[in-house]
Motif scaffolding. Structure first.
Motif, PDB file in Angstrom:
ATOM      1  N   GLY A 184      -2.933  17.216  17.774  1.00  0.00           N
ATOM      2  CA  GLY A 184      -2.471  17.053  16.399  1.00  0.00           C
ATOM      3  C   GLY A 184      -3.048  15.797  15.775  1.00  0.00           C
ATOM      4  O   GLY A 184      -3.954  15.163  16.317  1.00  0.00           O
ATOM      5  N   LEU A 185      -2.489  15.427  14.653  1.00  0.00           N
ATOM      6  CA  LEU A 185      -2.927  14.263  13.898  1.00  0.00           C
ATOM      7  C   LEU A 185      -1.774  13.266  13.868  1.00  0.00           C
ATOM      8  O   LEU A 185      -0.754  13.510  13.226  1.00  0.00           O
ATOM      9  N   PHE A 186      -1.915  12.151  14.594  1.00  0.00           N
ATOM     10  CA  PHE A 186      -0.813  11.201  14.727  1.00  0.00           C
ATOM     11  C   PHE A 186      -1.225   9.811  14.262  1.00  0.00           C
ATOM     12  O   PHE A 186      -2.373   9.402  14.414  1.00  0.00           O
ATOM     13  N   PHE A 187      -0.241   9.111  13.702  1.00  0.00           N
ATOM     14  CA  PHE A 187      -0.447   7.772  13.167  1.00  0.00           C
ATOM     15  C   PHE A 187       0.607   6.825  13.705  1.00  0.00           C
ATOM     16  O   PHE A 187       1.722   7.240  14.018  1.00  0.00           O
ATOM     17  N   ARG A 188       0.273   5.551  13.726  1.00  0.00           N
ATOM     18  CA  ARG A 188       1.217   4.492  14.082  1.00  0.00           C
ATOM     19  C   ARG A 188       1.936   4.081  12.810  1.00  0.00           C
ATOM     20  O   ARG A 188       1.299   3.839  11.784  1.00  0.00           O
ATOM     21  N   ALA A 189       3.255   4.015  12.865  1.00  0.00           N
ATOM     22  CA  ALA A 189       4.045   3.580  11.714  1.00  0.00           C
ATOM     23  C   ALA A 189       4.234   2.066  11.792  1.00  0.00           C
ATOM     24  O   ALA A 189       4.803   1.559  12.755  1.00  0.00           O
ATOM     25  N   ASN A 190       3.741   1.361  10.795  1.00  0.00           N
ATOM     26  CA  ASN A 190       3.874  -0.090  10.761  1.00  0.00           C
ATOM     27  C   ASN A 190       4.891  -0.501   9.706  1.00  0.00           C
ATOM     28  O   ASN A 190       4.888   0.016   8.595  1.00  0.00           O
ATOM     29  N   VAL A 191       5.737  -1.427  10.073  1.00  0.00           N
ATOM     30  CA  VAL A 191       6.741  -1.963   9.171  1.00  0.00           C
ATOM     31  C   VAL A 191       6.634  -3.474   9.251  1.00  0.00           C
ATOM     32  O   VAL A 191       6.367  -4.036  10.312  1.00  0.00           O
ATOM     33  N   GLY A 192       6.808  -4.150   8.135  1.00  0.00           N
ATOM     34  CA  GLY A 192       6.677  -5.598   8.144  1.00  0.00           C
ATOM     35  C   GLY A 192       7.698  -6.280   7.257  1.00  0.00           C
ATOM     36  O   GLY A 192       8.377  -5.662   6.453  1.00  0.00           O
ATOM     37  N   ARG A 193       7.796  -7.580   7.440  1.00  0.00           N
ATOM     38  CA  ARG A 193       8.680  -8.413   6.629  1.00  0.00           C
ATOM     39  C   ARG A 193       7.911  -9.668   6.268  1.00  0.00           C
ATOM     40  O   ARG A 193       7.173 -10.213   7.084  1.00  0.00           O
ATOM     41  N   GLY A 194       8.053 -10.103   5.040  1.00  0.00           N
ATOM     42  CA  GLY A 194       7.342 -11.290   4.609  1.00  0.00           C
ATOM     43  C   GLY A 194       8.051 -11.967   3.455  1.00  0.00           C
ATOM     44  O   GLY A 194       9.188 -11.631   3.125  1.00  0.00           O
ATOM     45  N   PRO A 241      10.924 -18.576  -3.584  1.00  0.00           N
ATOM     46  CA  PRO A 241      10.693 -17.616  -2.497  1.00  0.00           C
ATOM     47  C   PRO A 241      11.777 -16.540  -2.418  1.00  0.00           C
ATOM     48  O   PRO A 241      12.939 -16.773  -2.716  1.00  0.00           O
ATOM     49  N   ARG A 242      11.335 -15.346  -2.026  1.00  0.00           N
ATOM     50  CA  ARG A 242      12.266 -14.242  -1.777  1.00  0.00           C
ATOM     51  C   ARG A 242      11.650 -13.321  -0.719  1.00  0.00           C
ATOM     52  O   ARG A 242      10.446 -13.059  -0.736  1.00  0.00           O
ATOM     53  N   PRO A 243      12.480 -12.846   0.210  1.00  0.00           N
ATOM     54  CA  PRO A 243      11.970 -11.975   1.272  1.00  0.00           C
ATOM     55  C   PRO A 243      11.728 -10.555   0.756  1.00  0.00           C
ATOM     56  O   PRO A 243      12.340 -10.124  -0.219  1.00  0.00           O
ATOM     57  N   PHE A 244      10.827  -9.859   1.421  1.00  0.00           N
ATOM     58  CA  PHE A 244      10.607  -8.442   1.115  1.00  0.00           C
ATOM     59  C   PHE A 244      10.223  -7.729   2.405  1.00  0.00           C
ATOM     60  O   PHE A 244       9.736  -8.346   3.351  1.00  0.00           O
ATOM     61  N   THR A 245      10.457  -6.437   2.438  1.00  0.00           N
ATOM     62  CA  THR A 245      10.049  -5.625   3.572  1.00  0.00           C
ATOM     63  C   THR A 245       9.057  -4.582   3.086  1.00  0.00           C
ATOM     64  O   THR A 245       9.104  -4.155   1.934  1.00  0.00           O
ATOM     65  N   THR A 246       8.166  -4.204   3.972  1.00  0.00           N
ATOM     66  CA  THR A 246       7.150  -3.207   3.640  1.00  0.00           C
ATOM     67  C   THR A 246       7.202  -2.079   4.651  1.00  0.00           C
ATOM     68  O   THR A 246       7.791  -2.204   5.720  1.00  0.00           O
ATOM     69  N   GLY A 247       6.576  -1.016   4.311  1.00  0.00           N
ATOM     70  CA  GLY A 247       6.472   0.077   5.256  1.00  0.00           C
ATOM     71  C   GLY A 247       7.588   1.086   5.105  1.00  0.00           C
ATOM     72  O   GLY A 247       8.126   1.296   4.023  1.00  0.00           O
ATOM     73  N   LEU A 248       7.965   1.651   6.199  1.00  0.00           N
ATOM     74  CA  LEU A 248       8.880   2.778   6.235  1.00  0.00           C
ATOM     75  C   LEU A 248      10.313   2.329   6.486  1.00  0.00           C
ATOM     76  O   LEU A 248      10.553   1.196   6.892  1.00  0.00           O
ATOM     77  N   PRO A 249      11.285   3.210   6.271  1.00  0.00           N
ATOM     78  CA  PRO A 249      12.681   2.815   6.436  1.00  0.00           C
ATOM     79  C   PRO A 249      13.039   2.489   7.883  1.00  0.00           C
ATOM     80  O   PRO A 249      12.399   2.972   8.823  1.00  0.00           O
ATOM     81  N   THR A 250      14.080   1.696   8.053  1.00  0.00           N
ATOM     82  CA  THR A 250      14.578   1.357   9.382  1.00  0.00           C
ATOM     83  C   THR A 250      14.892   2.640  10.139  1.00  0.00           C
ATOM     84  O   THR A 250      15.509   3.547   9.595  1.00  0.00           O
TER      85      THR A 250
END
Length: 122
Positions: free
Chosen positions: A19-29, A48-57
């Motif tokens: 199949g076609l598989f990907f790594r899910a990356n999530v970050g905080r900055g 400054p303010r925090p933010f999260t990127t990527g997919l849901p928890t």
């Protein structure tokens, strides 16, 4: 490289023909109104303010599509089925949010599960 990351890479490589598989990356900055680099290892962020990127928890470590040939009653076309794999190395256990995500995928017609080895993932 952590044992979990190493196992994820092994699984992704082993699934190339499945199949076609990907790594899910999530970050905080951090972000702000103005970011100024002071030195190579130091930055000043105004307001400054925090933010999260990527997919849901809880989103699985690996996700993608697996080809599935449907029955003749369904015109015999090959379709892609969403697949999610939560990779766990050693004694790591899935969180409640990860288990909920895997259940949601399965309940909506996808394939999901926990893999502790390449064989589990295949």
């Amino acid at each position: 490289m952590t044992p979990g990351t190493r196992l994820q890479n092994q699984i992704r490589n082993a699934l190339v023909d499945h199949g076609l598989f990907f790594r899910a990356n999530v970050g905080r900055g951090w972000t702000g109104d103005r970011c100024t680099k002071v030195t190579a290892n130091r930055m000043v962020i105004e307001n400054p303010r925090p933010f999260t990127t990527g997919l849901p928890t809880g989103f699985a470590d690996l996700f993608g599509l697996q080809p599935v040939t449907v029955t003749p009653e369904m015109v015999g076309q090959t379709i892609g089925v969403f697949s999610a794999i939560e990779v766990k190395a050693g004694l790591d256990v899935a969180s409640d949010k990860q288990l909920s995500f895997l259940s949601a995928v399965a309940n909506n017609g996808g394939q999901s599960g926990i893999a502790r080895s390449v064989e589990d993932a295949i």
